[in-house]
Design an enzyme around this catalytic site. Sequence first.
Site, short mmCIF file in Angstrom:
data_model
loop_
_atom_site.label_atom_id
_atom_site.label_comp_id
_atom_site.label_asym_id
_atom_site.label_seq_id
_atom_site.Cartn_x
_atom_site.Cartn_y
_atom_site.Cartn_z
N ASP A 95 0.85 -1.19 0.00
CA ASP A 95 0.00 0.00 0.00
C ASP A 95 0.89 1.24 0.00
O ASP A 95 1.62 1.48 0.97
CB ASP A 95 -0.89 -0.02 1.24
CG ASP A 95 -2.06 0.95 1.14
OD1 ASP A 95 -2.17 1.62 0.11
OD2 ASP A 95 -2.85 1.00 2.09
N ASP A 142 -2.56 2.43 -6.47
CA ASP A 142 -1.49 2.51 -5.48
C ASP A 142 -1.50 1.35 -4.49
O ASP A 142 -0.96 1.45 -3.40
CB ASP A 142 -1.57 3.83 -4.72
CG ASP A 142 -2.85 3.97 -3.90
OD1 ASP A 142 -3.80 3.23 -4.18
OD2 ASP A 142 -2.89 4.83 -3.01
N GLU A 143 -2.11 0.23 -4.83
CA GLU A 143 -2.06 -0.92 -3.94
C GLU A 143 -2.25 -2.22 -4.71
O GLU A 143 -2.89 -2.25 -5.77
CB GLU A 143 -3.11 -0.82 -2.83
CG GLU A 143 -4.54 -0.86 -3.33
CD GLU A 143 -5.55 -0.91 -2.19
OE1 GLU A 143 -5.32 -1.66 -1.21
OE2 GLU A 143 -6.56 -0.20 -2.29
#
Length: 417
Positions: A16, A112-113
């Site tokens: 993350d 973004d993860e």
Amino acid sequence: MNKRFSTKGRIIFHVDMNSFYASVEMAYNPDLKGKPLAIAGDPEKRKGIIVTSSYEARAKGVRTTMPLWKARELCPNLVVLKPNFPRYREASKHIFQIMSSITPYVEPVSIDEGYMDVTECAHLGQPLDIAKHLQKRIKDELDLPCSIGIAPNKFLAKMASDMKKPMGITILRKREIPEKLWPLPIEDMYGVGEKTANKLKTLQIYTIGDLAKADVLHLKNLLGINGERLKNRANGIDPRPVDPDSVHEFKSIGNSQTFPYDTADETELKQMLHQLSEKVAERMKRKQVVCENIQIMIRYFDRKTITRSHKLHDFVENKEDIYRVAVDLFLSHWTGEAVRLLGVTAQHLVEKEEMSKQLDLFSYEHEAKKEKLYRAIDYLTEKYGKEIIQKPEAHDDDGYISTSFQKDFLDDFKHKE
């Protein structure tokens, strides 16, 4: 069962990125490091809305969805930038390339993860060593911080990655669930939204531990099959594999129908498009997916066939939205000649459970004016510490929430050598 889909003895990472947009801007311009930074809708206007902020800004009370004027009151030296989505997408591509250099079993969830299955990576060292190496490499090569959760399944890995930010690495073992997970309020559980939390509280379920010990029949009566699923996860049970192909599993859902006779009657043609849109929406509901592209097919009396599609600003799932796009496409491309067959297809499908959407800057401010959505965004921000929301169940016809997260970049890291 395929070895990588085995649910026994797995080692799963959830990676993350921390304050992603702001961190990318700091990496691009090192002069911004250490300064309170915010990404906002329109830095020139007081009515702008904060999209995300650095940890330095958060320390001053600056939060996502906060009006820019209020953020400046709390932090007079706040540096405010407009978002640069191409820059964020490029950074995301490189992040997933680095992840895929460790294991081919990488499942992107959002810009973004993502999840990684490192079960077969023992040759690279212990899981903690692999995580440290990955975190360091992303920081060294891209100058971006991330937190990593390490656990035997996806749910626990996701919960673990939220436990220490920024630049944290957290291991969450099943035997540690009663101590580390169960005391948390039910709102902190991944997969439990505000509405679900309120429903659970009617059963006196206030913590994750309460949910883990709750009667499964009561949960199923309240939440359907999701009640049992949530109880299992509260007990550390989550058999979902880390599947690199999951984003491509649902290619499309479509229906077509041949008329009993060739027709050029616009009313009949529209009625057929509506019926087809309804069927597509029903199938999408069963599969629990949303789509971002609608395609129609027109086959004329002479069997000449054309297909036309339209990429949407937002993911849609209900028949009215599908029909509206389908009929617009049809009226734009229909020659007026008699039609033999019509088809409607939903393309670029994404599973609702895994979909995590980034806010489109311009519609963001429009939607944030709505008090109910504003509260929901604020709640999710506090819960996840990042700029993600779920699409509201209903919204004005002229309102939408769009996304900078498009599936095309998910393939980029696979194809670039």
